[in-house]
Design a protein around this motif. Structure first.
Motif, short mmCIF file in Angstrom:
data_model
loop_
_atom_site.label_atom_id
_atom_site.label_comp_id
_atom_site.label_asym_id
_atom_site.label_seq_id
_atom_site.Cartn_x
_atom_site.Cartn_y
_atom_site.Cartn_z
N LYS A 14 5.45 5.14 -4.23
CA LYS A 14 4.79 6.39 -3.86
C LYS A 14 5.84 7.33 -3.26
N TRP A 30 7.07 11.56 1.06
CA TRP A 30 6.30 12.59 1.77
C TRP A 30 4.80 12.29 1.68
N TYR A 31 4.37 11.72 0.54
CA TYR A 31 2.94 11.43 0.37
C TYR A 31 2.51 10.27 1.26
N LYS A 32 3.39 9.27 1.40
CA LYS A 32 3.06 8.13 2.26
C LYS A 32 2.89 8.57 3.71
N LEU A 78 1.87 11.58 4.65
CA LEU A 78 0.87 12.64 4.74
C LEU A 78 -0.45 12.10 5.30
N THR A 89 -6.27 17.15 3.35
CA THR A 89 -5.07 17.20 2.52
C THR A 89 -5.40 16.61 1.15
N LYS A 96 -4.71 13.91 0.00
CA LYS A 96 -5.09 12.50 0.07
C LYS A 96 -6.61 12.33 0.02
N MET A 99 -6.69 11.09 -6.77
CA MET A 99 -5.25 11.14 -6.51
C MET A 99 -4.59 9.77 -6.65
N HIS A 100 -5.24 8.73 -6.12
CA HIS A 100 -4.67 7.38 -6.20
C HIS A 100 -4.51 6.94 -7.66
N LEU A 152 -1.45 8.69 -9.22
CA LEU A 152 -0.19 8.15 -8.72
C LEU A 152 0.08 6.75 -9.25
N LEU A 201 3.89 14.04 -8.59
CA LEU A 201 4.07 14.34 -7.17
C LEU A 201 5.43 13.96 -6.58
N ASP A 215 8.26 15.47 -7.39
CA ASP A 215 8.83 16.78 -7.11
C ASP A 215 10.35 16.75 -7.01
#
Length: 293
Positions: free
Chosen positions: A33, A36-38, A40, A54, A56, A61-62, A65, A184, A186
């Protein structure tokens, strides 16, 4: 739920380079993952101090990913972007051995100068380049598509970066693979050329292992080892046709009443979920099982 007619689904990564020099590896996306997402949180406050959900909290979303497999580099890669003697854009990729802090600092300084000869000399003098395998017909091809091949595109002032994975992808008859930009992650330097490859038939020794990237920047850069570069998602091919349906105001009002005010979505909208994410509700009512191992 209708079952797929193919009973045993297996994606095979046929490695053609299996040594410490292997540059790429496939990993189930669910295991990686974005950092930054972890970090968040599910809930934050906006500029007015009000609760703000957010991404999340996004139910799907899961799934996004975790779909398919991520291909990442096992070694650091230095990408030089410059020009040849005819002032045409070129790109050169150097897989590197592990760098110490001083070596990394020096390379970053050389990258700012963007002098290809100085960079190549430094790598050679310090024996930092991962050498290709001797006596092997299949080696890492690190090159690109000349800028003129995409004339008219917004990025036609740069050579597109092209690399060969160390493995081929084979899937059952009737299936293909999406090659996608990792969701995600990026990457600030490159984005993946996206598309579909029929990996059930187009899986010869030098075919579906090609990775191509758009440079996002105009200067040379380093891709740290362990960076997800492409997301591979296998799927079953089915014929599709499309149609457009227009709902009347009455039909829209009825659906809203049936689904939101009195139906399955009522619980999602009424529940106090300040201390939880939406995944449990989505998982109980909508989510189907997907496995990538």
């Amino acid at each position: 739920m209708e079952q797929c007619p193919i009973k045993e689904m297996e994606i095979e990564f046929q490695c053609v380079v299996d040594t410490e020099n292997s540059l790429f590896e496939p990993v189930p996306a669910k295991k990686i993952k974005p950092e930054w997402y972890k970090k968040l949180p599910a809930l934050v406050k906006d500029e007015f101090g009000q609760r703000l959900d957010t991404i999340k909290k996004c139910p799907a979303m899961h799934d996004w990913l975790s779909m398919g497999y991520l291909v990442r580099n096992r070694h650091t890669v230095l990408i030089f972007l410059g020009q040849n003697e005819k002032n045409a854009p070129i790109s050169v990729a150097y897989p590197l051995k592990d760098l110490n802090a001083d070596q990394l600092s020096t390379l970053k300084k050389l990258l700012k100068e963007n002098n290809g000869d100085k960079i190549a000399d430094y790598l050679l003098k310090n024996e930092l380049k991962m050498e290709e395998l001797d006596g092997t017909r299949y080696t890492h091809a690190l090159g690109g598509h000349p800028a003129k091949q995409v004339t008219g595109m917004s990025r036609d002032n740069q050579m597109q970066i092209k690399m060969d994975m160390d493995f081929l992808i084979k899937t059952p008859t009737g299936t293909s693979c999406y090659y996608l930009d990792p969701f995600l992650f990026d990457n600030p330097y490159i984005s993946t050329w996206q598309g579909i490859i029929d990996t059930d038939s187009f899986n010869q020794i030098t075919t579906n292992n090609k990775l191509i990237f758009y440079p996002k920047v105009n200067t040379s850069f380093i891709i740290p080892k362990g960076t997800p570069l492409v997301q591979i998602v296998p799927f079953v091919r089915y014929p599709w046709k499309s149609k457009m349906t227009y709902l009347t105001k009455e039909e829209i009002d009825k659906r809203f009443e049936d689904e939101v005010e009195h139906g399955i979505l009522k619980g999602m909208n009424e529940r106090d979920i300040k201390k939880e994410v939406s995944e449990p509700f989505y998982a109980r009512n909508f989510k189907t099982r997907k496995e990538y191992s």
